[in-house]
Design an enzyme around this catalytic site. Structure first.
Site, short mmCIF file in Angstrom:
data_model
loop_
_atom_site.label_atom_id
_atom_site.label_comp_id
_atom_site.label_asym_id
_atom_site.label_seq_id
_atom_site.Cartn_x
_atom_site.Cartn_y
_atom_site.Cartn_z
N HIS A 130 0.77 -1.23 0.10
CA HIS A 130 -0.05 0.13 -0.04
C HIS A 130 0.88 1.11 -0.02
O HIS A 130 0.55 2.12 -0.80
CB HIS A 130 -0.95 -0.04 1.25
CG HIS A 130 -1.83 1.42 1.33
ND1 HIS A 130 -2.75 1.79 0.65
CD2 HIS A 130 -1.24 2.59 2.44
CE1 HIS A 130 -2.90 3.00 1.10
NE2 HIS A 130 -2.01 3.51 1.82
N GLU A 176 -5.92 9.51 -0.10
CA GLU A 176 -6.19 7.94 0.09
C GLU A 176 -7.36 7.37 -0.90
O GLU A 176 -7.11 6.16 -1.60
CB GLU A 176 -6.49 7.56 1.45
CG GLU A 176 -5.65 7.74 2.26
CD GLU A 176 -4.54 6.58 2.15
OE1 GLU A 176 -4.68 5.68 1.22
OE2 GLU A 176 -3.50 6.72 3.02
FE LIG Z 1 -2.18 5.37 2.76
#
Ligand SMILES: [Fe+2]
Length: 251
Positions: A130, A176
């Site tokens: 991620h 995000e």
């Molecule tokens: Fe992140």
């Protein structure tokens, strides 16, 4: 004299440095590297045509397609040469104040671990796939990297003023889980979407989710949950518009 010397030495080390650990790249196993390769190959195939083009450019500029978990020293040589940013390893989530202080110092924290093959599709906390795959390609571009630095400063000011939730929501709905328009289509902008196989598709194609035009005012007024697929995404008019909004936002 000694007291003064000690104060000088203490002020030279930023408080966020206490969260940094060695990446321990040699500890990654053959299976860890194979998990990275599986995730990388699957995700790049999925994101072609679904994500803003600077993301894909950034993968190439930083040579993130090389096999295995990236070694941060090697990655940083390319990243620092482009924008002055560098990655540091952390053992898990960093407290918000330290996180924004890192961004303000052109430092991006990345987990020193990777998910297992049983966790390919979902993980409770951000791992290096991620953090590196999702976030770092965008940091290879000067304008985006500068906006992230501004977000770091904004985050510190907001937290100091008691508005930590405000900046957390702004970050969440852009960096995000943001979407934006590019070449007439809605595309992925945020790292949480870029690094997720299921949500990258759902954010663009699931008819049940809401896609609302982005504004700072609406995003910061909208609560979110971090333990579910998002029911709502904000869509910026363009990547440039999103970057400009992040670089100039004020609470
Ligand atoms: Fe992140």
């Amino acid at each position: 004299m000694f007291q003064s010397f000690d104060q000088t030495a203490a002020s030279a080390v930023p408080a966020w440095a206490s969260h940094v650990v060695d990446q321990g790249w040699d500890r990654f196993t053959a299976e860890d590297h194979a998990v990275w390769d599986t995730l990388y190959t699957r995700q790049v195939r999925l994101l072609e045509g679904r994500i803003v083009s600077p993301f894909l450019d950034g993968l190439g500029l930083l040579d993130l397609g090389a096999p295995g978990v990236p070694e941060l020293g090697r990655l940083n040589r390319r990243l620092e040469a482009r924008t002055g940013w560098r990655c540091v390893a952390v053992p898990g989530l960093v407290p918000d104040e330290a996180f924004f202080a890192m961004l303000a110092s052109q430092v991006f924290p990345v987990g020193n671990f990777i998910r297992t093959r049983a966790q390919l599709d979902y993980l409770d906390e951000p791992d290096c796939f991620h953090d590196i795959f999702g976030h770092v390609p965008m940091l290879a571009h000067a304008g985006i990297a500068q906006a992230m630095e501004q977000v770091g400063r904004l985050g510190l000011r907001a937290i100091a003023a008691g508005h930590g939730g405000w900046v957390a929501r702004l970050y969440w709905y852009t960096i995000e889980f943001g979407l934006c328009r590019e070449a007439g289509e809605v595309r992925i902008l945020g790292a949480g979407l870029a690094s997720s196989f299921g949500e990258a598709q759902a954010s663009l194609e699931d008819a049940a989710v809401e896609r609302r035009r982005f504004s700072v005012a609406e995003a910061v007024a909208t609560p979110y949950r971090n333990d579910i697929m998002q029911p709502l995404y904000f869509v910026a008019d363009s990547l440039e518009a999103a970057v400009e909004a992040l670089a100039t936002a004020e609470f």
